[in-house]
Design an enzyme around this catalytic site. Structure first.
Site, PDB file in Angstrom:
ATOM      1  N   ASN A 108       0.842  -1.196   0.000  1.00 54.74           N
ATOM      2  CA  ASN A 108       0.000   0.000   0.000  1.00 54.74           C
ATOM      3  C   ASN A 108       0.874   1.242   0.000  1.00 54.74           C
ATOM      4  O   ASN A 108       1.942   1.288   0.614  1.00 54.74           O
ATOM      5  CB  ASN A 108      -1.016  -0.005   1.145  1.00 54.74           C
ATOM      6  CG  ASN A 108      -0.431  -0.230   2.515  1.00 54.74           C
ATOM      7  OD1 ASN A 108       0.611  -0.880   2.654  1.00 54.74           O
ATOM      8  ND2 ASN A 108      -1.072   0.286   3.536  1.00 54.74           N
TER       9      ASN A 108
ATOM     10  N   GLU B 121       0.350   5.181   0.539  1.00 51.34           N
ATOM     11  CA  GLU B 121      -0.605   6.221   0.932  1.00 51.34           C
ATOM     12  C   GLU B 121      -0.173   7.584   0.403  1.00 51.34           C
ATOM     13  O   GLU B 121       0.926   7.743  -0.137  1.00 51.34           O
ATOM     14  CB  GLU B 121      -0.755   6.217   2.463  1.00 51.34           C
ATOM     15  CG  GLU B 121      -1.323   4.890   2.948  1.00 51.34           C
ATOM     16  CD  GLU B 121      -1.603   4.829   4.438  1.00 51.34           C
ATOM     17  OE1 GLU B 121      -1.134   5.727   5.177  1.00 51.34           O
ATOM     18  OE2 GLU B 121      -2.290   3.882   4.850  1.00 51.34           O
TER      19      GLU B 121
ATOM     20  N   GLU C 225      -2.891  -4.839  -3.290  1.00 50.45           N
ATOM     21  CA  GLU C 225      -3.341  -5.785  -4.317  1.00 50.45           C
ATOM     22  C   GLU C 225      -3.368  -5.113  -5.691  1.00 50.45           C
ATOM     23  O   GLU C 225      -2.951  -5.686  -6.703  1.00 50.45           O
ATOM     24  CB  GLU C 225      -4.761  -6.309  -3.997  1.00 50.45           C
ATOM     25  CG  GLU C 225      -4.904  -6.977  -2.646  1.00 50.45           C
ATOM     26  CD  GLU C 225      -5.281  -6.014  -1.535  1.00 50.45           C
ATOM     27  OE1 GLU C 225      -4.714  -4.908  -1.477  1.00 50.45           O
ATOM     28  OE2 GLU C 225      -6.133  -6.378  -0.703  1.00 50.45           O
TER      29      GLU C 225
ATOM     30  N   CYS D  44     -10.278  -5.402   0.269  1.00 50.68           N
ATOM     31  CA  CYS D  44     -11.409  -4.480   0.329  1.00 50.68           C
ATOM     32  C   CYS D  44     -12.261  -4.632  -0.939  1.00 50.68           C
ATOM     33  O   CYS D  44     -11.853  -5.310  -1.896  1.00 50.68           O
ATOM     34  CB  CYS D  44     -10.919  -3.034   0.483  1.00 50.68           C
ATOM     35  SG  CYS D  44     -10.373  -2.313  -1.068  1.00 50.68           S
TER      36      CYS D  44
ATOM     37  N   CYS E 261     -10.492  -3.658  -4.231  1.00 53.19           N
ATOM     38  CA  CYS E 261      -9.492  -4.649  -4.660  1.00 53.19           C
ATOM     39  C   CYS E 261     -10.173  -5.903  -5.195  1.00 53.19           C
ATOM     40  O   CYS E 261      -9.674  -6.522  -6.137  1.00 53.19           O
ATOM     41  CB  CYS E 261      -8.537  -4.973  -3.517  1.00 53.19           C
ATOM     42  SG  CYS E 261      -7.387  -3.622  -3.185  1.00 53.19           S
TER      43      CYS E 261
HETATM   44  N1  THU Z   1      -5.360  -1.457   2.190  1.00 54.48           N
HETATM   45  C1  THU Z   1      -4.822  -2.227   1.188  1.00 54.48           C
HETATM   46  O1  THU Z   1      -3.646  -2.027   0.783  1.00 54.48           O
HETATM   47  N2  THU Z   1      -5.583  -3.203   0.649  1.00 54.48           N
HETATM   48  C2  THU Z   1      -6.877  -3.453   1.014  1.00 54.48           C
HETATM   49  O2  THU Z   1      -7.594  -4.122   0.290  1.00 54.48           O
HETATM   50  C3  THU Z   1      -7.357  -2.917   2.294  1.00 54.48           C
HETATM   51  C4  THU Z   1      -6.726  -1.622   2.661  1.00 54.48           C
HETATM   52  C5  THU Z   1      -4.565  -0.364   2.756  1.00 54.48           C
HETATM   53  C6  THU Z   1      -5.018   1.006   2.312  1.00 54.48           C
HETATM   54  C7  THU Z   1      -4.542   1.884   3.449  1.00 54.48           C
HETATM   55  O3  THU Z   1      -3.209   2.268   3.181  1.00 54.48           O
HETATM   56  C8  THU Z   1      -4.551   0.950   4.657  1.00 54.48           C
HETATM   57  O4  THU Z   1      -4.641  -0.372   4.163  1.00 54.48           O
HETATM   58  C9  THU Z   1      -5.699   1.211   5.618  1.00 54.48           C
HETATM   59  O5  THU Z   1      -6.904   1.224   4.950  1.00 54.48           O
HETATM   60 ZN    ZN Z   2      -8.138  -2.611  -1.418  1.00 55.18          ZN
END
Ligand code: THU
Ligand code: ZN
Length: 158
Positions: free
Chosen positions: A67, A69, A80, A111, A114
């Site tokens: 991830n 940000e 993902e 999520c 994704c």
């Molecule tokens: N996050 C992901 O990388 N993948 C997901 O499917 C769920 C959420 C990350 C996004 C953000 O940086 C952190 O988790 C909290 O939401």
């Molecule tokens: Zn996601």
């Protein structure tokens, strides 16, 4: 509604080196850029290239992502999605398996966004969530994660 499980039989985990995939997801999580949430996520996909060029070159490979940000929170890239974008960029458009890793005591399912991204390239993907707890890692197929999905078939593709 097309019978998805028939059109896209889910990848058997025995057909994939899940240990290598899990190790790759864990390694990617070390590079997560998550100063806001402090929630590290790593993902790895096992993907196939439909027409490797030149013939005989690797048709299958592992790609990973973390991830990423942003101070503008809505621009955050999920692990993902990042892994899948890398695979697609190199022509590996057929996703067979996805492993997600979080350094937590409970596993993290992908999520909704994704799930939609995985479904585009991996309707037959097996998806596994790993974490730091011993024991069972939850595993799903895409019909479970995204029942009655909107996808390429709705636009006459795939
Ligand atoms: N996050 C992901 O990388 N993948 C997901 O499917 C769920 C959420 C990350 C996004 C953000 O940086 C952190 O988790 C909290 O939401
Ligand atoms: Zn996601």
């Amino acid at each position: 509604m097309p019978p998805r499980e028939k059109l896209f039989p889910t990848t058997k985990v025995s057909a994939v080196n899940m240990d290598a995939l899990a190790a790759s997801a864990k390694e990617a999580s070390k590079h997560a850029y998550c100063p806001y949430s402090k929630f590290r996520v790593g993902a790895a996909v096992y993907a196939r290239k439909p027409n490797p060029e030149p013939p005989g070159t690797d048709a299958e490979a592992i790609f990973s992502g973390c991830n990423t940000e942003n101070a503008n929170y809505t621009l955050t890239l999920h692990a993902e999605h990042s892994a899948i974008a890398k695979a697609v960029e190199l022509g590996y458009t057929d996703i067979l398996a996805v492993v997600i890793y979080t350094p937590t005591e409970t596993a993290t399912a992908p999520c909704g966004s994704c799930r939609q991204v995985i479904n585009e390239f991996g309707p037959r993907a097996v998806v596994v969530a790993t974490c730091d707890a011993e024991g069972f890692s939850p595993r799903w197929n895409m019909s479970k994660l995204l029942p009655d999905a909107f996808g390429p078939h709705n636009l006459g593709k795939g």
